[in-house]
Design a protein around this motif. Sequence first.
Motif, PDB file in Angstrom:
ATOM      1  N   ARG A 136      38.397  34.250  33.135  1.00 22.27           N
ATOM      2  CA  ARG A 136      39.474  34.667  34.039  1.00 22.27           C
ATOM      3  C   ARG A 136      40.806  34.204  33.472  1.00 22.27           C
ATOM      4  O   ARG A 136      40.884  33.158  32.812  1.00 22.27           O
ATOM      5  N   GLY A 137      41.860  34.941  33.774  1.00 19.14           N
ATOM      6  CA  GLY A 137      43.190  34.557  33.333  1.00 19.14           C
ATOM      7  C   GLY A 137      44.020  33.897  34.406  1.00 19.14           C
ATOM      8  O   GLY A 137      45.184  33.556  34.172  1.00 19.14           O
ATOM      9  N   ASP A 138      43.434  33.691  35.587  1.00 20.82           N
ATOM     10  CA  ASP A 138      44.184  33.119  36.706  1.00 20.82           C
ATOM     11  C   ASP A 138      43.607  31.796  37.191  1.00 20.82           C
ATOM     12  O   ASP A 138      43.833  31.382  38.330  1.00 20.82           O
ATOM     13  N   ASN A 139      42.857  31.131  36.327  1.00 16.77           N
ATOM     14  CA  ASN A 139      42.204  29.881  36.696  1.00 16.77           C
ATOM     15  C   ASN A 139      43.224  28.736  36.645  1.00 16.77           C
ATOM     16  O   ASN A 139      43.674  28.327  35.569  1.00 16.77           O
ATOM     17  N   LEU A 140      43.600  28.206  37.784  1.00 18.51           N
ATOM     18  CA  LEU A 140      44.652  27.189  37.855  1.00 18.51           C
ATOM     19  C   LEU A 140      44.305  25.934  37.065  1.00 18.51           C
ATOM     20  O   LEU A 140      45.169  25.341  36.411  1.00 18.51           O
ATOM     21  N   LEU A 141      43.054  25.525  37.117  1.00 15.60           N
ATOM     22  CA  LEU A 141      42.655  24.321  36.390  1.00 15.60           C
ATOM     23  C   LEU A 141      42.671  24.551  34.885  1.00 15.60           C
ATOM     24  O   LEU A 141      43.042  23.657  34.117  1.00 15.60           O
ATOM     25  N   MET A 142      42.278  25.727  34.442  1.00 13.84           N
ATOM     26  CA  MET A 142      42.333  26.029  33.016  1.00 13.84           C
ATOM     27  C   MET A 142      43.776  26.046  32.522  1.00 13.84           C
ATOM     28  O   MET A 142      44.084  25.543  31.431  1.00 13.84           O
TER      29      MET A 142
END
Length: 273
Positions: A136-142
Amino acid sequence: MSLHDDMQYVTSRVASGEFPRYLYKYRPLYEHTASMPLLENTASILAKAQVWHPSPTTFNDPFDCQVALDVRRSSTIVRSVAKLIEKSREQVPMRRADRRRGFNNLRRQTPFTVARAQVWLRETLANIGVCSYGTRGDNLLMWAHYADSHRGVCFKFDVLADPAAYLDMKPVTYSRDYPVLSGLDEQSVSKALLVKADIWAYEEEFRVFTRTGPGGKAFAKSGLVEIIIGAKAAEDPVDALVDLLEADPDYGHVRLQQARLSTRSFSLEFGQY
């Protein structure tokens, strides 16, 4: 199998949902100095069409890929060492009596054999390359952990546009149990390299392995389809990255997106850069 068959394997896994269609590579963008130069491994994704495959020994998780042998299963370990030795000598066939003599020597020195097996395992793991991707491109932790607290970027790759780059790709599994091996067979070792502590499950990670060692691995430029600029990325290094992108006509299809912090929820919003 042929390269065509290998590529068909990847595309069929995408079609079945076993593999994701898109992979996301989160990266810091620049060094935190007065001039804010681009990080080499980030810039080389565009400049060299390569993604860096680091050694597992450099991972931020000290447990990751540090597979241990179960010394309580010493007899099984000795047998697996004997099989490895025999396999390495396939070009020079051994007589049955010689194989038996060699196995007995290993068994008589069981503690030493087990210790050497553990050294061999560590050395083997240090000499592979592993590239990690999210789904995913919207993973806050990543974004926080791997893209310099939203000051970095995220590269989006289309697996179907470049299946040859993902021939040795597998999903990570998450567990509370530490992977401990009773032998050195390839299947068990490979499986253990895909186990992480369940606290990392938010990453939803897929891994691509390079058996020839750490280093940059080429991808087809058609496979890079989007670059997402972090919500807190500085203007100057972003401009330098965009210059690299626009200097190569083979990247003309790549979309530039800007991430922004939502004012309505704990999430990101995306728009054209």
